[in-house]
Design an enzyme around this catalytic site. Structure first.
Site, PDB file in Angstrom:
ATOM      1  N   CYS A   2       0.841  -1.192   0.000  1.00 32.02           N
ATOM      2  CA  CYS A   2       0.000   0.000   0.000  1.00 32.02           C
ATOM      3  C   CYS A   2       0.883   1.251   0.000  1.00 32.02           C
ATOM      4  CB  CYS A   2      -0.942   0.071   1.187  1.00 32.02           C
ATOM      5  SG  CYS A   2      -2.080  -1.303   1.270  1.00 32.02           S
ATOM      6  N   ARG A  27       4.153  -0.366  -4.738  1.00 33.05           N
ATOM      7  CA  ARG A  27       3.854  -0.839  -3.382  1.00 33.05           C
ATOM      8  C   ARG A  27       2.560  -1.649  -3.326  1.00 33.05           C
ATOM      9  NH1 ARG A  27       6.780   2.176   0.500  1.00 33.05           N
ATOM     10  NH2 ARG A  27       5.333   1.466   2.070  1.00 33.05           N
ATOM     11  N   TRP A  71      -2.512  -2.930  -1.686  1.00 28.62           N
ATOM     12  CA  TRP A  71      -2.118  -4.341  -1.768  1.00 28.62           C
ATOM     13  C   TRP A  71      -2.946  -5.025  -0.696  1.00 28.62           C
ATOM     14  CZ3 TRP A  71      -0.081  -8.255   1.255  1.00 28.62           C
ATOM     15  CH2 TRP A  71       0.430  -9.366   0.563  1.00 28.62           C
ATOM     16  N   ASN A  97      -1.773   2.824   5.478  1.00 29.01           N
ATOM     17  CA  ASN A  97      -0.818   1.769   5.117  1.00 29.01           C
ATOM     18  C   ASN A  97      -0.403   1.083   6.414  1.00 29.01           C
ATOM     19  OD1 ASN A  97       1.245   0.170   4.059  1.00 29.01           O
ATOM     20  ND2 ASN A  97       2.736   1.841   4.184  1.00 29.01           N
ATOM     21  N   GLY A  98      -0.571  -0.244   6.461  1.00 30.36           N
ATOM     22  CA  GLY A  98      -0.237  -0.981   7.687  1.00 30.36           C
ATOM     23  C   GLY A  98      -1.366  -1.935   8.013  1.00 30.36           C
ATOM     24  N   GLU A 453      18.951 -16.723  -6.857  1.00 27.45           N
ATOM     25  CA  GLU A 453      18.454 -15.431  -7.331  1.00 27.45           C
ATOM     26  C   GLU A 453      17.919 -15.545  -8.762  1.00 27.45           C
ATOM     27  OE1 GLU A 453      17.530 -12.848  -6.025  1.00 27.45           O
ATOM     28  OE2 GLU A 453      17.519 -11.355  -7.620  1.00 27.45           O
ATOM     29  N   LYS A 457      14.071 -14.585  -9.729  1.00 20.79           N
ATOM     30  CA  LYS A 457      13.718 -13.610 -10.774  1.00 20.79           C
ATOM     31  C   LYS A 457      12.771 -14.239 -11.784  1.00 20.79           C
ATOM     32  CE  LYS A 457      14.607 -10.961  -9.340  1.00 20.79           C
ATOM     33  NZ  LYS A 457      15.070 -10.281  -8.195  1.00 20.79           N
ATOM     34  N   GLU A 460       9.116 -14.963 -10.338  1.00 20.26           N
ATOM     35  CA  GLU A 460       8.252 -13.841  -9.967  1.00 20.26           C
ATOM     36  C   GLU A 460       7.710 -13.070 -11.158  1.00 20.26           C
ATOM     37  OE1 GLU A 460      11.882 -11.023  -8.335  1.00 20.26           O
ATOM     38  OE2 GLU A 460       9.894 -10.634  -7.550  1.00 20.26           O
ATOM     39  N   HIS A 476      19.548 -35.585  -4.375  1.00 21.41           N
ATOM     40  CA  HIS A 476      18.844 -35.929  -3.129  1.00 21.41           C
ATOM     41  C   HIS A 476      17.337 -35.669  -3.241  1.00 21.41           C
ATOM     42  CE1 HIS A 476      22.655 -36.598  -1.118  1.00 21.41           C
ATOM     43  NE2 HIS A 476      23.087 -35.508  -1.735  1.00 21.41           N
ATOM     44  N   LYS A 575       6.309  -4.415  -3.948  1.00 23.66           N
ATOM     45  CA  LYS A 575       7.747  -4.319  -3.754  1.00 23.66           C
ATOM     46  C   LYS A 575       8.156  -4.269  -2.291  1.00 23.66           C
ATOM     47  CE  LYS A 575      11.831  -2.281  -5.642  1.00 23.66           C
ATOM     48  NZ  LYS A 575      12.312  -3.618  -6.025  1.00 23.66           N
TER      49      LYS A 575
END
Ligand code: F6R
Length: 580
Positions: A2, A27, A71, A97-98, A453, A457, A460, A476, A575
């Site tokens: 948010c 956000r 969000w 926001n929160g 990484e 990438k 996502e 394994h 993000k």
């Protein structure tokens, strides 16, 4: 998670808020909304991204307003759940926001007192509580209800009949831009940049009353003053600058960012001394920052011989006996809730704390005892790229400064080859990846975090299932997945693990899984085993870590574009993860 904006001054507030929300859309982008005073309260809400909105908030008039891009946490993305939320008489508007953790209890109480709720959100309790306490002074009403709220919030509130914008912060970021006859508020500094570079970063517990003539800040009922800080970023850095996506722009900024970060870290700094003097280090971080931190742990162990481990920030609290003299929180945004919580806990356990972050004035800079900035500039794409490379640059430079083994040649090589690696032809690799059901990324030593990484990438932004493994782990369990539809991607350079990596690749080939390998100049052995070989210039192992990470970013980007995905705003993500 948010983003909120607010404006009071001489411009049309709705447009300032809309442009500010566009800057904060990274956000959260489920829905957005704006409210303005003219002098009556007008509200506009839209489900979906701001950029996709066919209608707009342009019809809203007034020079004071607030906005929100969401969000979803409580309640699905929908018009009724989009902010701003209003009281029953539709006079008071709140963006938040929160998370209000005790909202269910507060909501029950309000409902018992006859309040009818219009949304499923935790936020809506706030305008109703303010309405109950309002007697012609919004600031006082807000101050009287804040002690009832448990959880985290950055709040902006307006009401009909007052030209005041009220702001409050507890655990979620909030910045006030001080312009000439105008004030702009944002969850970060980005919405402020077109109007002012002068910023006040609110502290937890701050409440502020802002009119176009000035502002006052209170904390625990007492008037306080806060420093005005000059924002280092400029408005152009936060624009796409002719690129199709922010992600591509940020990938292409990496040669400059790598060099900037290297030169910003000085030997004679308190932060470098803190690391130099540590007997053992724990790093707490999430996602891409955790992957970059793993590279640091291999470097610190291998070159500086300082025990260094990475704990995912969200897991740190489950290791109650863990203590090292230094705990480093690594976070691009400086706002990741789990990293902040882990760092606070480390402080409580008596460790020294250092923050490594990209964002000036972010919350982590107040939590840690010392701060080291990576100086990558604003990162707008949800998928982190240049922030990863800047973190790795910082780590390589720290090791270079701490150890007898100097990395100057290796660092110069990286600077030299980074621009040319950006034009690597990846078309054959993209063709293999975009048709895959699962992608396995493997690596050993420093290339294990590179694999993690690369897979992060890819998953996502392409939505293809991708996992990173230590190459030795493949047998394994994951070997069961190998098939012609599960390409395996690996960086394989001539270092001490080359022979065993070659054996691993041959075992994979024997199970008919296609192989994409990134290797130095693609020697004959690699050509024989790989379906696609992506050449690296003849650089050191450290150079190969950086250059192959950039190649994997480009591979994910080009695969996602070829699948028609929204690269900058992947589904379900935001993000800045400011909730646990
Ligand atoms: C992935 C990504 C995330 C972040 C993670 C931590 O591309 O961006 O995994 O790395 O949410 O964020 P920061 O570094 O801001 O703490």
């Amino acid at each position: 998670m948010c983003g909120i904006v607010g404006y009071t001054g001489y411009r049309e507030a709705a447009e300032v808020c809309r442009l500010g929300l566009l800057r904060l859309e990274y956000r959260g982008y489920d829905s957005y909304g704006i409210a303005t005073l003219s002098p009556s309260l007008s509200v506009y809400k839209h489900v979906g991204k701001i950029s996709d909105s066919a209608t707009s908030s342009n019809h809203l008039r007034g020079d004071t307003g607030i906005g929100h891009t969401r969000w979803a946490t409580h309640g699905v993305p929908s018009e009724k759940n989009a902010h701003p939320h209003l009281d029953a008489k539709k006079k008071i508007a709140v963006v938040h926001n929160g998370i209000i953790e005790n909202y269910a209890e507060l909501r029950r109480g309000l409902e018992e007192r006859g309040v009818v709720f219009a949304s499923d959100t935790d936020t809506e309790v706030i305008p109703h509580l303010i309405a109950e306490h309002y007697t012609k002074n919004l600031f006082q009403a807000v101050e009287s209800i804040l002690p009832m709220l448990k959880g985290s919030y950055a709040l902006l509130i307006i009401t009909e009949g007052e030209d005041t914008l009220v702001a409050a912060r507890n655990g979620s970021p909030l910045v006030l831009g001080v312009g000439d006859g105008e004030y702009v508020l944002g969850s970060d500094a980005l919405p402020l940049l077109d109007y002012t570079r002068q910023a006040v970063y609110f502290e937890d517990g701050d409440t502020a009353e802002i009119t176009r003539d000035g502002f006052t800040i209170h904390n625990k009922g007492v008037s306080v003053s806060r420093n005005i800080t000059e924002i280092e970023w400029n408005a152009d850095e936060a624009k796409k600058g002719g690129y199709q996506h922010y992600m591509l722009k940020e990938i292409f900024e990496q040669p400059e960012v790598f060099a900037n970060t290297l030169s910003s870290i000085k030997s004679k700094s308190e932060a470098v001394d803190m690391i130099r003097n540590a007997h053992a280090i724990t790093i707490v971080a999430c996602g891409t920052s955790a992957n970059a931190s793993m590279i640091f742990s291999y470097l610190m162990e291998g070159i500086c011989h300082i025990p260094t481990r990475v704990i995912l920030a969200s897991e740190f609290k489950y290791f109650p006996t863990m203590f090292t003299d230094l705990v480093i929180g690594v976070s691009q945004s400086g706002e990741t809730a789990d990293t902040l919580a882990a760092l606070k806990l480390a402080k409580d356990r008596g460790s020294q704390t250092l923050a490594i972050t990209n964002v000036l004035g972010s919350t982590i800079t107040r939590v840690a005892s010392l701060v080291l900035y990576t100086r990558a500039g604003p990162e707008m794409s949800v998928a982190a790229t240049k922030s990863f490379t800047s973190q790795v640059a910082a780590f390589l430079q720290i090791v270079n400064l701490l150890s007898d083994y100097k990395l100057e040649t290796e660092l110069s090589e990286i600077k030299r080859y980074l621009p040319e690696i950006l034009s690597t032809d990846l078309s054959k690799a993209v063709d293999l990846c975009k048709n895959a059901t699962t992608l396995l990324y493997i690596g050993r030593g420093l290339f294990y975090p590179v694999a993690l990484e690369g897979a992060l990438k890819m998953k996502e932004i392409s939505y293809i299932h991708a996992e990173g493994y230590a190459a030795g782990e493949l047998k394994h369990g994951p070997f069961a997945l190998l098939s012609p539809k599960t390409p395996v991607i690996s960086t394989c350079v001539s270092n001490c693990v080359y022979p065993v990596m070659m054996s691993n690749l041959k075992e994979i080939k024997a199970r008919n899984a296609p192989i994409i390998v990134i290797g130095k100049n693609c020697d004959k052995d690699l050509e024989d085993v790989a379906d696609v070989c992506i050449p690296l210039p003849a650089v050191s192992e450290y150079g190969a870590v950086v250059l192959s990470s950039v190649i994997l970013q480009l591979l994910a980007y080009q695969t996602a574009v070829s699948l028609g995905n929204d690269v900058d705003m992947p589904r379900n993500l935001a993000k800045s993860v400011t909730v646990e």
